[in-house]
Structures are given as C-alpha cells and as structure tokens.
Design a protein around this motif. Structure first.
Motif, short mmCIF file in Angstrom:
data_model
loop_
_atom_site.label_atom_id
_atom_site.label_comp_id
_atom_site.label_asym_id
_atom_site.label_seq_id
_atom_site.Cartn_x
_atom_site.Cartn_y
_atom_site.Cartn_z
N ASN A 194 -3.70 7.24 -2.60
CA ASN A 194 -3.08 7.85 -1.43
C ASN A 194 -1.82 8.61 -1.84
OD1 ASN A 194 -3.03 8.41 1.27
ND2 ASN A 194 -1.91 6.59 1.86
N HIS A 195 -1.09 8.03 -2.80
CA HIS A 195 0.12 8.67 -3.29
C HIS A 195 -0.23 9.98 -3.99
CE1 HIS A 195 4.10 8.04 -5.65
NE2 HIS A 195 3.75 9.28 -5.74
N ARG A 203 -3.40 2.41 -2.96
CA ARG A 203 -2.02 2.88 -2.87
C ARG A 203 -1.80 4.07 -3.79
NH1 ARG A 203 1.21 1.67 -6.76
NH2 ARG A 203 0.30 -0.39 -7.11
N ILE A 249 -6.33 3.24 6.06
CA ILE A 249 -5.80 2.68 7.30
C ILE A 249 -4.51 1.94 7.02
CG2 ILE A 249 -6.31 1.10 9.16
CD1 ILE A 249 -9.13 1.68 8.95
N LYS A 250 -3.54 2.09 7.90
CA LYS A 250 -2.25 1.46 7.67
C LYS A 250 -2.25 -0.02 7.95
CE LYS A 250 0.68 5.35 7.85
NZ LYS A 250 1.30 6.29 8.70
N VAL A 274 3.59 2.61 -10.64
CA VAL A 274 3.39 3.55 -9.55
C VAL A 274 2.42 4.65 -9.97
CG1 VAL A 274 4.54 5.27 -8.12
CG2 VAL A 274 5.60 3.06 -8.50
N HIS A 282 -1.26 13.03 -1.98
CA HIS A 282 -0.20 13.68 -1.24
C HIS A 282 0.74 14.45 -2.16
CE1 HIS A 282 -1.39 11.04 2.08
NE2 HIS A 282 -0.87 11.98 2.84
N TYR A 304 6.11 10.06 0.25
CA TYR A 304 5.42 9.98 -1.03
C TYR A 304 6.29 10.39 -2.19
CZ TYR A 304 1.40 9.20 1.87
OH TYR A 304 0.54 8.67 2.79
N ASP A 359 0.82 -1.21 0.00
CA ASP A 359 0.00 0.00 0.00
C ASP A 359 0.85 1.26 0.00
OD1 ASP A 359 -0.84 0.15 3.56
OD2 ASP A 359 1.02 -0.28 2.51
N LEU A 370 -6.47 -2.81 -3.54
CA LEU A 370 -5.29 -2.34 -2.82
C LEU A 370 -4.42 -1.43 -3.67
CD1 LEU A 370 -3.71 -2.57 -0.19
CD2 LEU A 370 -2.62 -4.61 -1.09
N ASN A 371 -4.24 -1.79 -4.96
CA ASN A 371 -3.37 -0.98 -5.80
C ASN A 371 -3.97 0.39 -6.06
OD1 ASN A 371 -1.54 -3.16 -6.09
ND2 ASN A 371 -2.93 -4.07 -7.58
#
Lengths: 224, 145
Positions: free
Chosen positions: B118-119, B115, B136-137, B77, B122, A28, A21, B111-112
């Motif tokens: 979230n990236h 990820r 959540i982590k 990514v 930010h 980041y 994750d 999940l991907n």
C-alpha cells in the motif's frame, strides 16, 4: 484522536496496532506527525510490539532531517485512531477535573474511572459503527433459479430475473445448467452491497415470478 | 525476456540488467542502495524477483513468496530497510497481479506485505497505469494474529 498514554505500555499497544498496516503516522511519507509522536515516546518500544519498533527505527533514521520533514507539528491528540484519547500528560491534567466531582465521597476516584471507561467504550463502539459505511462491503452471489419443467421459456425467466432492480445490485453473467430430464436451471451471478441488498430480498422477488420460477437457491456466496 | 536496444551501445538483455542500467543513466544511484549491505539486499530482491516471482508461480510458490516477504518486512519499511530502492519498484510490479487477487483475509494474514504494498503504490511515480489495490482500513479478522 491520540494514542492514550504514550508513556505507558497500553498507549504503546495502541500505537502498535495503529502502525500494523501503516508505514507512517499520517499519509505515505515521513512528516512532522511522525516527529511529534516519536518525541513523545520515552524509549524504543519493546520487541514484541514489532510494528511500533519498526516505525520507531525507521523514523530514527530521519533524525538529521527532522526539521525539514513536511507538515506542521500538531498536538498529540490530533494523531492516531479516531476513537482513542490522548492521555500522555494526564498526570498533570487530572487536577483540573473538578466537574466530575458529582458524588463528593471517597469513592469518587473509582467511579470517575469506571465512568470514563464506559464512555470511552461507548464512543469507540459508536465510531466503529459509523466507520463501517466508509468501506463498502460487497459480495458476489451465485444464484440457482429452477423452472417448473423443461417447457419453461428460460429466456423469459432470465429476463424476469434481470428485471429485478435494486440500489446496490448489479447482475453479472449467467448460464444454463442442465439438471436432468431436459430441465435446465439458470445460474446467474450478481454483485451486491451487503448493507443494501440481502439474499432473502432477492429470493422473495425472484420467486414472485411464479409462472416461471419454481424455486431459487444460493449456490455460492463470496465476500469481495 | 526484455531487451533494451540503445543507439550507441550494445543491446542489453534481462530485466534486472536493463533496470539497473537505466537507474545509473538517470543518475539515481541511490535507488540501488548506498551502503554495501543495502546494495546487497537490493540485489537479493532483484534476483528473487526474476527467479522466484517470474520463474515459478504455482499457488504454492506464491504462498511461499508472500510468507518470505511478510517475515522480511516485519521490521522494515522498505525492502532495503529505511530507503526506497529499485527492489521495491520491481517487486511491486512483479507482485501486483498477485496482490490484486488476494482475498481480504489473505491481505490481513500477510499484514506486513499489505502495508508495504500500500505504501509503495502511493509512492509518486510508481503506480502509473496499474490499478490501485484496495486495502481495507478496519481489520476484519483480528483473531488471525
């Protein structure tokens, strides 16, 4: 911290899980943290560890800029999940483990390992337990409060329910739902923090208002 | 449908057209991809945003979108691979309202996507006034994979 032995399959699995994750080892943006871990890995991770492979290929594309990435390269043990040790260079270190020479017999290697494993597992369990509060688990509960009869003052009943205050409890909207024979039940929403407030506590305090409340039910319970 | 009216040019219609135009005006062409393949991938996701995300949004459509994205992002990514592009920005905005509503379990299932989202949120300058979606982590549903 650390990923175990990054030159072994087990260490790569820890890395894979860690990166499932996350796009980078830290934060980041790519940084020296990623370079430090990248350089510790001998070959690209296998295709079944696809998170690690994704990260590996991505960091590889930064090869030319690696000196200019932000951050400071730290020891491998500073990165990764908090509950795992770095043992990438364990082959050279183990000779210094004279302190664990408690039994002085031929079995000493096995019990060392078993002890280490047990301790590691304990440490993992402890840190998992202590990690939890960082995430405040909340739930949204819908309660059904039933009065004695149709003459019960529902406004007063609602007031009584809302007067229940607790740390981690926030009352939400409410409505009156008819159930037949002119009786209405109060359906009221609340948001609770799982660690602090439970439904049994709520039930106790609501049914304490015996003059108004005949019974209480949990109509719905959703994790937020 | 968004329209851009400039002082000294024709009016432009269409989200992708305006976005690409602004990128070129700001001289940030790398946001559209550098190699031919990257440019094509960026275009692919811009088109996806307008046709699939904005076009249909029934529960079933949303699930298909999330599944597509999850598969695509398994080994990347960013949407275009290793660089941040306009595709990431516009897909982020397009999907924000979806991500906000996902349950914890769904976020772990995709999940991907989680990820990647979230990236991107930010990334400096991207989020602006939109709310931060919490991820959540600690994974709660580890059997799901």
């Amino acid at each position: 911290m650390g990923f175990g032995d990054l030159k072994s399959a087990a260490g790569l699995r820890v890395l894979n899980d860690f990166l499932a994750d996350k796009s980078y080892i830290e934060g980041y943006v790519p940084s020296q943290a990623d370079i430090a871990v990248f350089e510790a890995i001998a070959t690209p991770p296998p295709a079944d560890l696809y998170h690690a492979l994704r990260w590996y290929n991505h960091i590889k594309s930064y090869e030319k800029q690696k000196a200019s990435l932000p951050g400071v390269k730290k020891a491998l043990a500073k990165y990764g999940p908090a509950d795992v040790e770095d043992t990438t260079d364990a082959a050279t270190d183990s000779k210094n483990d004279d302190d664990i020479d408690l039994f002085g017999s031929d079995d000493e290697e096995e019990s060392e390992e078993a002890k280490k494993l047990r301790e590691e597992r304990l440490a993992q369990y402890e840190s998992k337990k202590s990690k939890k509060p960082a995430v405040v688990a909340k739930s949204s509960i819908l309660l059904d409060v039933k009065p004695w009869d149709d003459e019960t003052d529902m406004a007063k009943l609602e007031e009584c329910v809302r007067s229940i205050q607790a740390d981690g409890l926030v009352w939400g909207s409410s409505k009156l739902v008819p159930v037949g024979y002119g009786i209405k039940k109060l359906q009221i929403q609340c948001v609770v923090e799982d660690d602090k407030v439970g439904t049994d506590m709520l039930e106790e305090r609501i049914t304490a208002f015996e003059d108004y409340v005949q019974s209480m039910d949990v109509a719905a319970f959703n994790k937020i | 449908v968004p329209v851009l009216q400039t002082n000294n040019g024709p009016g432009l219609t269409g989200l992708m057209t305006i976005a690409a135009h602004l990128v070129k005006q700001a001289k940030k062409d790398q946001l559209l991809g550098s190699t031919a393949e990257e440019k094509a991938v960026v275009q692919q996701w811009l088109e996806y945003r307008v046709t699939r995300v904005d076009g249909g949004s029934s529960k079933e459509d949303t699930r298909i979108i999330l599944k597509d994205l999850n598969v695509h992002l398994e080994d990347k990514v960013y949407l275009a691979g290793n660089i941040f592009t306009l595709a990431d920005i516009l897909m982020y905005y397009g999907l924000h309202h979806v991500m906000v509503e996902l349950t914890v379990q769904e976020k772990e299932k995709y999940l991907n996507v989680s990820r990647w989202f979230n990236h991107i949120q930010h990334y400096p300058g991207v989020r602006q006034h939109l709310s931060n979606v919490v991820f959540i982590k600690n994974r709660l549903y580890t059997n799901a994979h």
